[in-house]
Design a protein around this motif. Structure first.
Motif, PDB file in Angstrom:
ATOM      1  N   MET A 168       0.848  -1.194   0.000  1.00 29.61           N
ATOM      2  CA  MET A 168       0.000   0.000   0.000  1.00 29.61           C
ATOM      3  C   MET A 168       0.889   1.253   0.000  1.00 29.61           C
ATOM      4  O   MET A 168       1.737   1.392   0.865  1.00 29.61           O
ATOM      5  CB  MET A 168      -0.864  -0.024   1.271  1.00 29.61           C
ATOM      6  N   ARG A 169       0.681   2.123  -0.993  1.00 31.15           N
ATOM      7  CA  ARG A 169       1.500   3.336  -1.024  1.00 31.15           C
ATOM      8  C   ARG A 169       0.747   4.539  -0.440  1.00 31.15           C
ATOM      9  O   ARG A 169       1.315   5.388   0.238  1.00 31.15           O
ATOM     10  CB  ARG A 169       1.902   3.608  -2.477  1.00 31.15           C
ATOM     11  N   HIS A 170      -0.532   4.633  -0.774  1.00 25.48           N
ATOM     12  CA  HIS A 170      -1.378   5.714  -0.261  1.00 25.48           C
ATOM     13  C   HIS A 170      -2.640   5.071   0.328  1.00 25.48           C
ATOM     14  O   HIS A 170      -2.927   3.915   0.049  1.00 25.48           O
ATOM     15  CB  HIS A 170      -1.827   6.639  -1.397  1.00 25.48           C
ATOM     16  N   LEU A 171      -3.416   5.835   1.074  1.00 23.01           N
ATOM     17  CA  LEU A 171      -4.760   5.359   1.450  1.00 23.01           C
ATOM     18  C   LEU A 171      -5.753   6.434   1.004  1.00 23.01           C
ATOM     19  O   LEU A 171      -5.875   7.489   1.636  1.00 23.01           O
ATOM     20  CB  LEU A 171      -4.892   5.110   2.956  1.00 23.01           C
ATOM     21  N   LEU A 172      -6.448   6.144  -0.109  1.00 21.72           N
ATOM     22  CA  LEU A 172      -7.339   7.143  -0.703  1.00 21.72           C
ATOM     23  C   LEU A 172      -8.813   6.759  -0.553  1.00 21.72           C
ATOM     24  O   LEU A 172      -9.681   7.612  -0.446  1.00 21.72           O
ATOM     25  CB  LEU A 172      -6.986   7.328  -2.187  1.00 21.72           C
ATOM     26  N   THR A 173      -9.085   5.476  -0.569  1.00 25.55           N
ATOM     27  CA  THR A 173     -10.453   4.951  -0.467  1.00 25.55           C
ATOM     28  C   THR A 173     -10.335   3.514   0.017  1.00 25.55           C
ATOM     29  O   THR A 173      -9.257   2.924  -0.066  1.00 25.55           O
ATOM     30  CB  THR A 173     -11.147   5.010  -1.857  1.00 25.55           C
ATOM     31  N   LEU A 174     -11.447   2.945   0.480  1.00 26.29           N
ATOM     32  CA  LEU A 174     -11.407   1.526   0.868  1.00 26.29           C
ATOM     33  C   LEU A 174     -11.884   0.626  -0.267  1.00 26.29           C
ATOM     34  O   LEU A 174     -11.845  -0.599  -0.143  1.00 26.29           O
ATOM     35  CB  LEU A 174     -12.295   1.295   2.104  1.00 26.29           C
ATOM     36  N   GLU A 175     -12.322   1.247  -1.368  1.00 26.67           N
ATOM     37  CA  GLU A 175     -12.955   0.472  -2.448  1.00 26.67           C
ATOM     38  C   GLU A 175     -12.111  -0.681  -2.954  1.00 26.67           C
ATOM     39  O   GLU A 175     -12.628  -1.718  -3.307  1.00 26.67           O
ATOM     40  CB  GLU A 175     -13.270   1.384  -3.639  1.00 26.67           C
ATOM     41  N   ASP A 176     -10.802  -0.451  -3.036  1.00 26.92           N
ATOM     42  CA  ASP A 176      -9.973  -1.507  -3.632  1.00 26.92           C
ATOM     43  C   ASP A 176      -9.289  -2.381  -2.576  1.00 26.92           C
ATOM     44  O   ASP A 176      -8.393  -3.147  -2.901  1.00 26.92           O
ATOM     45  CB  ASP A 176      -8.954  -0.897  -4.627  1.00 26.92           C
ATOM     46  N   LEU A 177      -9.710  -2.273  -1.310  1.00 26.31           N
ATOM     47  CA  LEU A 177      -9.096  -3.131  -0.287  1.00 26.31           C
ATOM     48  C   LEU A 177      -9.922  -4.410  -0.109  1.00 26.31           C
ATOM     49  O   LEU A 177     -11.143  -4.380  -0.111  1.00 26.31           O
ATOM     50  CB  LEU A 177      -8.997  -2.404   1.057  1.00 26.31           C
ATOM     51  N   SER A 178      -9.228  -5.509   0.049  1.00 25.47           N
ATOM     52  CA  SER A 178      -9.894  -6.804   0.231  1.00 25.47           C
ATOM     53  C   SER A 178     -10.240  -7.006   1.704  1.00 25.47           C
ATOM     54  O   SER A 178      -9.791  -6.246   2.573  1.00 25.47           O
ATOM     55  CB  SER A 178      -8.951  -7.920  -0.218  1.00 25.47           C
ATOM     56  N   ARG A 179     -10.967  -8.069   1.961  1.00 27.04           N
ATOM     57  CA  ARG A 179     -11.275  -8.429   3.339  1.00 27.04           C
ATOM     58  C   ARG A 179      -9.973  -8.645   4.127  1.00 27.04           C
ATOM     59  O   ARG A 179      -9.852  -8.195   5.272  1.00 27.04           O
ATOM     60  CB  ARG A 179     -12.111  -9.709   3.335  1.00 27.04           C
ATOM     61  N   ALA A 180      -9.011  -9.307   3.480  1.00 29.89           N
ATOM     62  CA  ALA A 180      -7.741  -9.581   4.169  1.00 29.89           C
ATOM     63  C   ALA A 180      -7.000  -8.275   4.482  1.00 29.89           C
ATOM     64  O   ALA A 180      -6.436  -8.120   5.568  1.00 29.89           O
ATOM     65  CB  ALA A 180      -6.877 -10.496   3.303  1.00 29.89           C
ATOM     66  N   ASP A 181      -7.016  -7.324   3.544  1.00 31.59           N
ATOM     67  CA  ASP A 181      -6.325  -6.028   3.774  1.00 31.59           C
ATOM     68  C   ASP A 181      -6.957  -5.304   4.969  1.00 31.59           C
ATOM     69  O   ASP A 181      -6.261  -4.773   5.838  1.00 31.59           O
ATOM     70  CB  ASP A 181      -6.492  -5.079   2.567  1.00 31.59           C
ATOM     71  N   ILE A 182      -8.295  -5.275   4.978  1.00 29.03           N
ATOM     72  CA  ILE A 182      -8.991  -4.544   6.043  1.00 29.03           C
ATOM     73  C   ILE A 182      -8.780  -5.250   7.380  1.00 29.03           C
ATOM     74  O   ILE A 182      -8.477  -4.615   8.397  1.00 29.03           O
ATOM     75  CB  ILE A 182     -10.488  -4.376   5.686  1.00 29.03           C
ATOM     76  N   THR A 183      -8.891  -6.570   7.367  1.00 28.10           N
ATOM     77  CA  THR A 183      -8.689  -7.334   8.601  1.00 28.10           C
ATOM     78  C   THR A 183      -7.271  -7.100   9.135  1.00 28.10           C
ATOM     79  O   THR A 183      -7.078  -6.907  10.346  1.00 28.10           O
ATOM     80  CB  THR A 183      -8.926  -8.835   8.326  1.00 28.10           C
ATOM     81  N   HIS A 184      -6.307  -7.064   8.256  1.00 28.48           N
ATOM     82  CA  HIS A 184      -4.919  -6.825   8.672  1.00 28.48           C
ATOM     83  C   HIS A 184      -4.781  -5.450   9.354  1.00 28.48           C
ATOM     84  O   HIS A 184      -4.167  -5.325  10.417  1.00 28.48           O
ATOM     85  CB  HIS A 184      -4.010  -6.917   7.444  1.00 28.48           C
ATOM     86  N   LEU A 185      -5.403  -4.427   8.756  1.00 31.23           N
ATOM     87  CA  LEU A 185      -5.315  -3.076   9.351  1.00 31.23           C
ATOM     88  C   LEU A 185      -6.032  -3.041  10.705  1.00 31.23           C
ATOM     89  O   LEU A 185      -5.541  -2.416  11.657  1.00 31.23           O
ATOM     90  CB  LEU A 185      -5.908  -2.031   8.403  1.00 31.23           C
ATOM     91  N   LEU A 186      -7.173  -3.704  10.805  1.00 34.08           N
ATOM     92  CA  LEU A 186      -7.909  -3.703  12.082  1.00 34.08           C
ATOM     93  C   LEU A 186      -7.123  -4.482  13.147  1.00 34.08           C
ATOM     94  O   LEU A 186      -7.075  -4.056  14.317  1.00 34.08           O
ATOM     95  CB  LEU A 186      -9.312  -4.291  11.913  1.00 34.08           C
ATOM     96  N   ASP A 187      -6.499  -5.576  12.751  1.00 32.54           N
ATOM     97  CA  ASP A 187      -5.683  -6.336  13.718  1.00 32.54           C
ATOM     98  C   ASP A 187      -4.513  -5.478  14.202  1.00 32.54           C
ATOM     99  O   ASP A 187      -4.168  -5.475  15.382  1.00 32.54           O
ATOM    100  CB  ASP A 187      -5.130  -7.621  13.069  1.00 32.54           C
ATOM    101  N   ARG A 188      -3.939  -4.758  13.259  1.00 29.14           N
ATOM    102  CA  ARG A 188      -2.809  -3.914  13.625  1.00 29.14           C
ATOM    103  C   ARG A 188      -3.264  -2.795  14.577  1.00 29.14           C
ATOM    104  O   ARG A 188      -2.560  -2.459  15.533  1.00 29.14           O
ATOM    105  CB  ARG A 188      -2.187  -3.338  12.343  1.00 29.14           C
ATOM    106  N   ALA A 189      -4.452  -2.251  14.300  1.00 32.44           N
ATOM    107  CA  ALA A 189      -5.007  -1.206  15.178  1.00 32.44           C
ATOM    108  C   ALA A 189      -5.239  -1.766  16.581  1.00 32.44           C
ATOM    109  O   ALA A 189      -4.933  -1.106  17.584  1.00 32.44           O
ATOM    110  CB  ALA A 189      -6.308  -0.655  14.590  1.00 32.44           C
ATOM    111  N   GLU A 190      -5.752  -2.988  16.664  1.00 34.95           N
ATOM    112  CA  GLU A 190      -5.957  -3.624  17.982  1.00 34.95           C
ATOM    113  C   GLU A 190      -4.632  -3.775  18.715  1.00 34.95           C
ATOM    114  O   GLU A 190      -4.553  -3.558  19.928  1.00 34.95           O
ATOM    115  CB  GLU A 190      -6.604  -5.008  17.835  1.00 34.95           C
ATOM    116  N   ALA A 191      -3.603  -4.151  17.980  1.00 36.53           N
ATOM    117  CA  ALA A 191      -2.287  -4.321  18.609  1.00 36.53           C
ATOM    118  C   ALA A 191      -1.794  -2.979  19.161  1.00 36.53           C
ATOM    119  O   ALA A 191      -1.261  -2.916  20.278  1.00 36.53           O
ATOM    120  CB  ALA A 191      -1.298  -4.897  17.598  1.00 36.53           C
TER     121      ALA A 191
END
Ligand code: NCD
Length: 303
Positions: free
Chosen positions: A1-24
């Protein structure tokens, strides 16, 4: 990921990874060596309380330096073009640009023209996207209910002008949500419901709430409206405001979310906003963890 402009092109795995990281990061509190020596610039052309402050706190908790660019006192007010402003700021060596603007896709335009070592993060553009809000709303729900497939989620209010609704729908759909209901008076429903494919759309709030696990209330964004709403605020509250009587139509324990700023007595009753089912302050707290996750993801792996 270079930028974060929208969530449209993120997969379930990408979003889950970011949420897991946020929990950490929520558990860790801070990690000041991670982005030490990096510079994050907040470039906000629209007002903000939560988003700007939480990006600043998130960046500092990762050890980055933060500059809050004051647009109203800058040379953009003297007619300097946006690209000249961008290149001027880049020449001072920055690592991330957090942008909020009233024009759709303005962050994408800056991302196209930014130096390859600068990450652009969309902090809200027009009515198009607010990706970190979508992530923090998903995190807030996931902390209590991770089974998105089984959830009934109602989003009520000014859907037409809401970048939050758009990014929420992208996040929830990616996580598997199948029953997302959008509710608003006709004037506040999206002109093109194709943007919200897969969502049910209704003007009847009482029936939308039937069986809801989550209800997300939105402010009327008068600053984006060209014509006044037909209803006065009190009439709007009668039809579309969330009060305790109406919340009882939802499932017991239904979570109440609102991205803020809230207008008490317009879209939500004060006692519901402050009540036991309200997750509004959890959203604010999660905003910091999510923004830490996004900054870490975009910047930590770069040289
Ligand atoms: C929202 C926004 O600016 O899009 N607020 C926020 O970021 N928490 C919603 C709003 O302004 O109503």
């Amino acid at each position: 990921m270079r930028h974060l402009l929208t969530l449209e092109d993120l997969s379930r795995a990408d979003i889950t990874h970011l949420l897991d990281r946020a929990e950490a990061f929520r558990a860790l509190g801070q990690q000041r060596d991670l982005l030490a020596g990096r510079t994050v610039l907040n470039l906000f052309f629209e007002n903000s309380t939560r988003t700007r402050t939480s990006f600043e706190i998130a960046a500092r908790r990762l050890g980055a330096d933060v500059v809050n660019f004051d647009v109203s006192r800058s040379s953009t007010a003297k007619g300097e073009s946006l690209l000249d402003t961008l290149h001027t700021l880049e020449a001072m060596r920055l690592d991330a640009l957090v942008v909020r603007h009233n024009e759709n896709r303005l962050p994408d335009y800056l991302a196209e023209h930014a130096r390859s070592d600068v990450a652009v993060i969309n902090a809200g553009d027009g009515h198009r996207a607010h990706p970190t809000q979508g992530l923090l709303d998903a995190l807030t729900i996931r902390q209590r209910r991770a089974d998105f497939e089984k959830l009934t989620i109602v989003i009520c209010g000014d859907i037409r002008h809401s970048r939050v609704a758009r990014s929420d729908v992208h996040a929830f759909a990616a996580l598997g949500a199948k029953d997302i209901r959008l509710c608003a008076p006709h004037a506040l429903l999206p002109e093109d419901t194709g943007e919200f494919r897969g969502c049910a759309v209704t003007e009847d709030f009482d029936s939308a709430l039937d069986g809801a696990d989550v209800v997300i209330m939105l402010r009327i964004q008068k600053e984006r409206m060209t014509a006044a709403l037909p209803q006065a605020d009190e009439d709007y509250f009668t039809q579309y405001g969330l009060d305790a009587r109406r919340l009882a139509f939802a499932k017991p324990g239904c979570m109440v979310l609102h991205p803020g700023p809230i207008n008490r007595g317009v879209e939500i009753a004060g006692d519901v906003a402050d009540g036991a089912q309200s997750r509004i302050l959890d959203q604010v707290a999660n905003g910091v963890s999510v923004r830490m996750a996004v900054l870490a993801e975009l910047l930590a792996s770069r040289a």
